[in-house]
Design an enzyme around this catalytic site. Structure first.
Site, PDB file in Angstrom:
ATOM      1  N   LYS A  13       0.816  -1.218   0.000  1.00 12.54           N
ATOM      2  CA  LYS A  13       0.000   0.000   0.000  1.00 12.54           C
ATOM      3  C   LYS A  13       0.849   1.266   0.000  1.00 12.54           C
ATOM      4  CE  LYS A  13      -2.435  -0.182   3.770  1.00 12.54           C
ATOM      5  NZ  LYS A  13      -2.056  -1.479   4.320  1.00 12.54           N
ATOM      6  N   ARG A  86      -9.758   2.015   8.375  1.00 10.98           N
ATOM      7  CA  ARG A  86      -9.396   0.660   8.742  1.00 10.98           C
ATOM      8  C   ARG A  86     -10.521  -0.052   9.479  1.00 10.98           C
ATOM      9  NH1 ARG A  86      -3.678   1.261   8.633  1.00 10.98           N
ATOM     10  NH2 ARG A  86      -2.496  -0.584   9.172  1.00 10.98           N
ATOM     11  N   ARG A 125      11.103  -6.021   5.129  1.00 12.50           N
ATOM     12  CA  ARG A 125      10.933  -4.589   4.887  1.00 12.50           C
ATOM     13  C   ARG A 125      11.861  -3.792   5.796  1.00 12.50           C
ATOM     14  NH1 ARG A 125       5.051  -1.832   5.133  1.00 12.50           N
ATOM     15  NH2 ARG A 125       5.051  -2.408   7.328  1.00 12.50           N
ATOM     16  N   ARG A 158      10.880  -1.837  11.346  1.00 12.15           N
ATOM     17  CA  ARG A 158       9.847  -1.286  12.228  1.00 12.15           C
ATOM     18  C   ARG A 158       9.556  -2.263  13.343  1.00 12.15           C
ATOM     19  NH1 ARG A 158       5.141   0.635   8.277  1.00 12.15           N
ATOM     20  NH2 ARG A 158       3.925  -0.343   9.928  1.00 12.15           N
ATOM     21  N   ARG A 169      -1.125  -7.990  13.621  1.00 11.61           N
ATOM     22  CA  ARG A 169      -1.656  -7.037  12.640  1.00 11.61           C
ATOM     23  C   ARG A 169      -2.532  -7.749  11.612  1.00 11.61           C
ATOM     24  NH1 ARG A 169       3.645  -4.968  10.664  1.00 11.61           N
ATOM     25  NH2 ARG A 169       2.494  -3.791   9.095  1.00 11.61           N
TER      26      ARG A 169
HETATM   27  P1  ADP Z   1       0.505  -1.498   7.801  1.00 12.06           P
HETATM   28  O1  ADP Z   1      -0.601  -1.250   6.815  1.00 12.06           O
HETATM   29  O2  ADP Z   1       1.705  -2.090   7.163  1.00 12.06           O
HETATM   30  O3  ADP Z   1       0.054  -2.275   9.015  1.00 12.06           O
HETATM   31  P2  ADP Z   1       0.507   1.333   8.695  1.00 12.06           P
HETATM   32  O4  ADP Z   1       1.711   2.190   8.615  1.00 12.06           O
HETATM   33  O5  ADP Z   1      -0.646   1.654   7.825  1.00 12.06           O
HETATM   34  O6  ADP Z   1       1.044  -0.139   8.424  1.00 12.06           O
HETATM   35  O7  ADP Z   1      -0.033   1.300  10.207  1.00 12.06           O
HETATM   36  C1  ADP Z   1       0.828   1.031  11.292  1.00 12.06           C
HETATM   37  C2  ADP Z   1       0.049   1.059  12.601  1.00 12.06           C
HETATM   38  O8  ADP Z   1      -0.497   2.377  12.824  1.00 12.06           O
HETATM   39  C3  ADP Z   1      -1.149   0.131  12.684  1.00 12.06           C
HETATM   40  O9  ADP Z   1      -0.776  -1.182  13.071  1.00 12.06           O
HETATM   41  C4  ADP Z   1      -2.013   0.833  13.743  1.00 12.06           C
HETATM   42  O10 ADP Z   1      -1.498   0.606  15.044  1.00 12.06           O
HETATM   43  C5  ADP Z   1      -1.784   2.298  13.428  1.00 12.06           C
HETATM   44  N1  ADP Z   1      -2.768   2.828  12.439  1.00 12.06           N
HETATM   45  C6  ADP Z   1      -2.477   3.337  11.205  1.00 12.06           C
HETATM   46  N2  ADP Z   1      -3.598   3.740  10.573  1.00 12.06           N
HETATM   47  C7  ADP Z   1      -4.635   3.468  11.409  1.00 12.06           C
HETATM   48  C8  ADP Z   1      -6.049   3.635  11.319  1.00 12.06           C
HETATM   49  N3  ADP Z   1      -6.640   4.160  10.216  1.00 12.06           N
HETATM   50  N4  ADP Z   1      -6.799   3.228  12.383  1.00 12.06           N
HETATM   51  C9  ADP Z   1      -6.247   2.720  13.485  1.00 12.06           C
HETATM   52  N5  ADP Z   1      -4.916   2.526  13.634  1.00 12.06           N
HETATM   53  C10 ADP Z   1      -4.106   2.886  12.605  1.00 12.06           C
END
Ligand code: ADP
Ligand code: ZN
Length: 205
Positions: A13, A86, A125, A158, A169
């Site tokens: 993404k 999400r 990653r 990370r 996750r």
């Molecule tokens: P990935 O899609 O690889 O899990 P992201 O960078 O999108 O990574 O998100 C990392 C973390 O940030 C998530 O595991 C969550 O804890 C938090 N997060 C990001 N976006 C949201 C969202 N829209 N709602 C709730 N938590 C979020």
């Protein structure tokens, strides 16, 4: 034009979002990047969210929507959302906000990749905490080991790309984010995109 990118953690993404937002001159809004920046800048939001990120759990919807609305209030361009919404509640919150301004989501692009590929990808990653550039040790390694090509900073794994957090996750995604596909299919603006071998192959479609 407003676009939502939906997909498994590690579906690519973030990489696709950078390519597409450049190509169509959209503002790239990544809630993950916003939260990580807040954590490293030690802001009050950063302190509130850091426990959720390191555990691989979702930040509460009201806080996420607050951050998003603050961003959108000053944004005049079309937006590409990466990692947001999400949950169905976040999606409804976004729809309500857009409706109140006579706007809407034009397309939801779903990056369709298989789970095995995703787990392998997340473990290899590496990210640059300074400029957020994303590398993969297998498919797109940096020129010099462990250093960012763009800014020279050291690359990091990370904390939430460690195996136990990756599993959390993925289960959070299945429980809370996967239902969004049905939500957006019902609205008629849902487009699945098959994940290809490399990032450019996907972006061209
Ligand atoms: P990935 O899609 O690889 O899990 P992201 O960078 O999108 O990574 O998100 C990392 C973390 O940030 C998530 O595991 C969550 O804890 C938090 N997060 C990001 N976006 C949201 C969202 N829209 N709602 C709730 N938590 C979020
Ligand atoms: Zn960098």
């Amino acid at each position: 034009m407003n676009i939502v990118l939906l997909g498994f953690p590690g579906s690519g993404k973030g990489t696709q979002a950078k390519i597409l937002s450049d190509k169509f001159s959209l503002a790239h809004i990544s809630t993950g990047d916003i939260f990580r920046e807040a954590i490293s800048a030690k802001t009050s939001i950063g302190r509130e969210v850091s426990g959720y990120l390191s555990a691989g759990r979702l930040v509460p919807d009201n806080l996420v929507l607050e951050v998003i609305k603050a961003k959108l209030a000053t944004e005049t361009r079309g937006v590409l959302f990466d990692g947001f919404p999400r949950t169905v509640d976040q999606a409804q919150g976004l729809d309500d906000y857009f409706a109140s301004r006579g706007q809407g989501i034009d397309a939801v692009l779903f990056l369709d990749v298989d789970e095995e590929a995703v787990v392998a990808r997340l473990g290899s990653r590496r990210t640059c905490p300074k400029c957020q550039k994303i590398y993969n040790l297998l498919s797109s390694p940096p020129a010099k080991a462990d250093l960012c090509d763009s800014c020279g900073g050291p690359l990091l794994l990370r904390e939430d790309d460690k195996p136990e957090v990756i599993r959390r996750r993925i289960s959070v995604y299945k429980d809370q984010t996967e239902p969004l596909a049905a939500y957006y299919k019902g609205l008629g603006n849902f487009y699945p995109v098959k994940g290809g071998p490399g990032p450019e192959a996907v972006a061209v479609e």
